[in-house]
Design an enzyme around this catalytic site. Sequence first.
Site, PDB file in Angstrom:
ATOM      1  N   ARG A   1     -27.257 -27.018 135.595  1.00 49.23           N
ATOM      2  CA  ARG A   1     -27.486 -25.641 136.042  1.00 49.23           C
ATOM      3  C   ARG A   1     -28.849 -25.482 136.705  1.00 49.23           C
ATOM      4  NH1 ARG A   1     -27.572 -26.639 130.778  1.00 49.23           N
ATOM      5  NH2 ARG A   1     -29.031 -25.655 129.343  1.00 49.23           N
TER       6      ARG A   1
ATOM      7  N   ASP B   1     -42.995 -15.960 124.755  1.00 50.10           N
ATOM      8  CA  ASP B   1     -43.647 -17.079 125.446  1.00 50.10           C
ATOM      9  C   ASP B   1     -45.158 -16.880 125.492  1.00 50.10           C
ATOM     10  OD1 ASP B   1     -41.300 -18.582 126.173  1.00 50.10           O
ATOM     11  OD2 ASP B   1     -40.805 -16.917 127.503  1.00 50.10           O
TER      12      ASP B   1
ATOM     13  N   ARG C   1     -34.003 -27.466 135.690  1.00 49.76           N
ATOM     14  CA  ARG C   1     -34.588 -27.997 134.451  1.00 49.76           C
ATOM     15  C   ARG C   1     -33.555 -28.812 133.661  1.00 49.76           C
ATOM     16  NH1 ARG C   1     -38.692 -24.715 132.738  1.00 49.76           N
ATOM     17  NH2 ARG C   1     -37.453 -22.942 133.425  1.00 49.76           N
ATOM     18  N   TYR C   2     -32.318 -28.342 133.656  1.00 52.37           N
ATOM     19  CA  TYR C   2     -31.229 -29.005 132.925  1.00 52.37           C
ATOM     20  C   TYR C   2     -30.248 -29.553 133.960  1.00 52.37           C
ATOM     21  CZ  TYR C   2     -33.022 -25.795 129.354  1.00 52.37           C
ATOM     22  OH  TYR C   2     -33.830 -25.091 128.508  1.00 52.37           O
TER      23      TYR C   2
ATOM     24  N   CYS D   1     -43.881  -9.945 129.914  1.00 55.80           N
ATOM     25  CA  CYS D   1     -43.051 -10.791 130.789  1.00 55.80           C
ATOM     26  C   CYS D   1     -43.579 -12.221 130.897  1.00 55.80           C
ATOM     27  CB  CYS D   1     -42.988 -10.168 132.182  1.00 55.80           C
ATOM     28  SG  CYS D   1     -42.115 -11.204 133.373  1.00 55.80           S
TER      29      CYS D   1
ATOM     30  N   ARG E   1     -42.867 -14.217 133.254  1.00 52.54           N
ATOM     31  CA  ARG E   1     -43.136 -14.544 134.665  1.00 52.54           C
ATOM     32  C   ARG E   1     -44.075 -13.512 135.275  1.00 52.54           C
ATOM     33  NH1 ARG E   1     -37.210 -16.114 135.352  1.00 52.54           N
ATOM     34  NH2 ARG E   1     -37.266 -18.302 134.791  1.00 52.54           N
TER      35      ARG E   1
ATOM     36  N   CYS F   1     -39.044  -6.129 140.230  1.00 53.52           N
ATOM     37  CA  CYS F   1     -38.225  -5.612 139.131  1.00 53.52           C
ATOM     38  C   CYS F   1     -38.300  -4.086 139.140  1.00 53.52           C
ATOM     39  CB  CYS F   1     -38.749  -6.099 137.784  1.00 53.52           C
ATOM     40  SG  CYS F   1     -38.797  -7.891 137.629  1.00 53.52           S
TER      41      CYS F   1
ATOM     42  N   LYS G   1     -35.348 -25.370 126.127  1.00 56.39           N
ATOM     43  CA  LYS G   1     -35.186 -24.531 124.943  1.00 56.39           C
ATOM     44  C   LYS G   1     -34.920 -25.370 123.693  1.00 56.39           C
ATOM     45  CE  LYS G   1     -33.406 -20.483 127.336  1.00 56.39           C
ATOM     46  NZ  LYS G   1     -33.782 -20.943 128.685  1.00 56.39           N
TER      47      LYS G   1
ATOM     48  N   CYS H   1     -42.230  -5.451 132.376  1.00 51.24           N
ATOM     49  CA  CYS H   1     -42.373  -5.591 130.932  1.00 51.24           C
ATOM     50  C   CYS H   1     -43.754  -6.176 130.661  1.00 51.24           C
ATOM     51  CB  CYS H   1     -41.287  -6.513 130.392  1.00 51.24           C
ATOM     52  SG  CYS H   1     -39.644  -6.042 130.991  1.00 51.24           S
TER      53      CYS H   1
ATOM     54  N   ASP I   1     -38.700 -21.429 124.081  1.00 49.65           N
ATOM     55  CA  ASP I   1     -38.864 -22.205 125.300  1.00 49.65           C
ATOM     56  C   ASP I   1     -40.114 -23.040 125.100  1.00 49.65           C
ATOM     57  OD1 ASP I   1     -37.379 -22.279 127.870  1.00 49.65           O
ATOM     58  OD2 ASP I   1     -37.142 -20.152 127.410  1.00 49.65           O
TER      59      ASP I   1
HETATM   60  S1  SF4 Z   1     -39.085  -9.628 131.739  1.00 50.43           S
HETATM   61 FE1  SF4 Z   1     -40.229  -9.913 133.655  1.00 50.43          FE
HETATM   62  S2  SF4 Z   1     -38.664 -10.557 135.143  1.00 50.43           S
HETATM   63 FE2  SF4 Z   1     -37.574  -9.575 133.420  1.00 50.43          FE
HETATM   64  S3  SF4 Z   1     -37.393  -7.401 133.989  1.00 50.43           S
HETATM   65 FE3  SF4 Z   1     -39.239  -7.612 132.723  1.00 50.43          FE
HETATM   66  S4  SF4 Z   1     -40.858  -7.852 134.271  1.00 50.43           S
HETATM   67 FE4  SF4 Z   1     -38.941  -8.311 135.331  1.00 50.43          FE
END
Ligand code: SF4
Length: 360
Positions: A105, A284, A101-102, A121, A123, A114, A328, A118, A321
């Site tokens: 990096r 997000d 994206r940048y 999340c 993603r 994971c 960002k 979360c 973001d």
């Molecule tokens: S935010 Fe998403 S990618 Fe990060 S630990 Fe939690 S579930 Fe996994």
Amino acid sequence: MSGQHNQLKPTSARSIRTPAELVETGLLTAEDLASSIDAVAERYAIGISPAIAALIDRNDPKDPIARQFVPDAAELNVAPEEREDPIGDLAHSPVEGIVHRYPDRVLLKAVHVCPVYCRFCFRREMVGPQGLGTLSPEAMDEAFAYIANHPEIWEVILTGGEPLMLSPRRLAEIMQRLHAIEHVKIVRFHTRVPVVEPERINEALITAMKASGKTAYIALHANHPRELAPSAREACARLVDSGIVMISQSVLLKGVNDDPDTLAALMRAFVETRVKPYYLHHPDLARGTSHFRLSIEEGRALVAGLRGRISGLCQPTYILDIPGGHGKAVIGSDAILQEDAGCYRVCDFKGGEHDYPPSD
Ligand code: SF4
């Protein structure tokens, strides 16, 4: 999170991964299951590690740790502005597993699992058992060829998913391949492991993380001061003592850390743990997460309240973001109120206003 958790149940020795296990461990009631939690589980992965389960106060129906990890029927509500890929990873992915994206990096996403999942999340559509999986050996070859063929890439950020879910052997292989790419100077790991599975941070894993010979940074994701429990602090100490630099990243989340005392305690806990506060993310636009989002105005007021209240060492940068993959933007409050013919009106941390003269 819905339902009452009034009974203390024994903490599981293994991760909680199904709605039935949430009931068995007292984190949800049978009525919660009937009220759509099964439907949530079909859509988004569940994962609560033993270390996180032990932090949850089952007597508090609004427990900020539970709120981050226990599925909630509210996740079925998708707001019109929410997106499958809120920060536009796919729009900037030249080859599988790389996000560029940048200019200087790239993200390298080797795994999409994971140790915890979360509920907010960004993603969430990509991670989990039904997510994008682990990069195949051929895809990994292509990803490394891409990095090697782009001399402007100074930093490689291992994210996912959770890069520290890789075994030390597989992680060391990746690091050794980075070692061979001269123009890469920095390797950064984005991780929640020191908090959610601190026992995983052992000598073998640390040795693997350092096998690139590059300067190693860890961006530790934690959102509430209670996550920095003694075992997490010890895991961080092992990492910092090994020479790895640690910075923080947190998400500003309604019902978790959206009050000045909690935010201040979180940032102080990072600094006490030798983790320099870095990013405080505005949440997000991930699908089914509107119950976590506060307004940017509310976020700016909270961040402005940290100035003066806690040490400069403890100040994070509040960022958004920009949806769609535009990168960002710093959205914290601005101390410069206005500029007139080179003269600036500047606001101090108590709200007082002062002039700063023009330069010659
Ligand atoms: S935010 Fe998403 S990618 Fe990060 S630990 Fe939690 S579930 Fe996994």
